[in-house]
Write a protein that holds these residues in place. Structure first.
Motif, PDB file in Angstrom:
ATOM      1  N   PHE A  27       0.830  -1.212   0.000  1.00  0.00           N
ATOM      2  CA  PHE A  27       0.000   0.000   0.000  1.00  0.00           C
ATOM      3  C   PHE A  27       0.863   1.260   0.000  1.00  0.00           C
ATOM      4  O   PHE A  27       0.517   2.257  -0.643  1.00  0.00           O
ATOM      5  N   PHE A  28       1.989   1.223   0.685  1.00  0.00           N
ATOM      6  CA  PHE A  28       2.880   2.385   0.715  1.00  0.00           C
ATOM      7  C   PHE A  28       3.483   2.643  -0.662  1.00  0.00           C
ATOM      8  O   PHE A  28       3.519   3.784  -1.132  1.00  0.00           O
ATOM      9  N   VAL A  29       3.942   1.598  -1.335  1.00  0.00           N
ATOM     10  CA  VAL A  29       4.502   1.763  -2.679  1.00  0.00           C
ATOM     11  C   VAL A  29       3.422   2.247  -3.643  1.00  0.00           C
ATOM     12  O   VAL A  29       3.674   3.120  -4.483  1.00  0.00           O
ATOM     13  N   LEU A  30       2.212   1.706  -3.512  1.00  0.00           N
ATOM     14  CA  LEU A  30       1.101   2.177  -4.339  1.00  0.00           C
ATOM     15  C   LEU A  30       0.822   3.657  -4.075  1.00  0.00           C
ATOM     16  O   LEU A  30       0.560   4.428  -5.007  1.00  0.00           O
ATOM     17  N   ASP A  31       0.913   4.061  -2.825  1.00  0.00           N
ATOM     18  CA  ASP A  31       0.722   5.466  -2.468  1.00  0.00           C
ATOM     19  C   ASP A  31       1.784   6.339  -3.135  1.00  0.00           C
ATOM     20  O   ASP A  31       1.471   7.404  -3.671  1.00  0.00           O
ATOM     21  N   LEU A  32       3.034   5.891  -3.129  1.00  0.00           N
ATOM     22  CA  LEU A  32       4.111   6.652  -3.773  1.00  0.00           C
ATOM     23  C   LEU A  32       3.890   6.772  -5.280  1.00  0.00           C
ATOM     24  O   LEU A  32       4.067   7.853  -5.863  1.00  0.00           O
ATOM     25  N   VAL A  33       3.494   5.671  -5.903  1.00  0.00           N
ATOM     26  CA  VAL A  33       3.265   5.676  -7.351  1.00  0.00           C
ATOM     27  C   VAL A  33       2.107   6.604  -7.703  1.00  0.00           C
ATOM     28  O   VAL A  33       2.214   7.432  -8.627  1.00  0.00           O
ATOM     29  N   LEU A  34       1.010   6.491  -6.981  1.00  0.00           N
ATOM     30  CA  LEU A  34      -0.146   7.348  -7.264  1.00  0.00           C
ATOM     31  C   LEU A  34       0.168   8.819  -7.005  1.00  0.00           C
ATOM     32  O   LEU A  34      -0.255   9.701  -7.771  1.00  0.00           O
TER      33      LEU A  34
END
Length: 97
Positions: A27-34
């Motif tokens: 979820f953290f990596v997805l947050d960074l990408v978004l």
């Protein structure tokens, strides 16, 4: 912003299992990408249409996104502390300072 909040919630769970930390990191990596994607798109919008920036900041509904930018930055910093520092070591703490 909500993906960062989910990552924070997962890092604060009192009862954990082996994969919970991994789910939080996803979820953290997805947050960074978004965050990077949406920031690039907004920057592109304002570069292609410069008068849109002041209108956007004064618009009654669109101006709410300015505050959420700073909340997203805070979530990213907190998630770096939760997920990055235990994996990387003391240099990341100095970087965050």
């Amino acid at each position: 912003m909500s993906t960062g909040a989910v990552a924070i919630a997962l890092s604060q769970q009192p009862f954990t299992f082996r994969g919970l930390r991994t789910i939080g990191k996803i979820f953290f990596v997805l947050d960074l990408v978004l965050f990077a994607l949406f920031s690039a798109l907004i920057i592109t919008r304002f570069v292609l249409n410069p008068p849109a920036l002041p209108r956007s900041l004064h618009h009654p509904h669109e101006s709410f996104f300015f505050g959420t930018f700073w909340v997203s930055i805070a979530f990213i910093l907190y998630n770096i502390q939760q997920y990055g520092v235990p994996s990387c070591g003391p240099w990341l703490v100095k970087t965050l300072e």
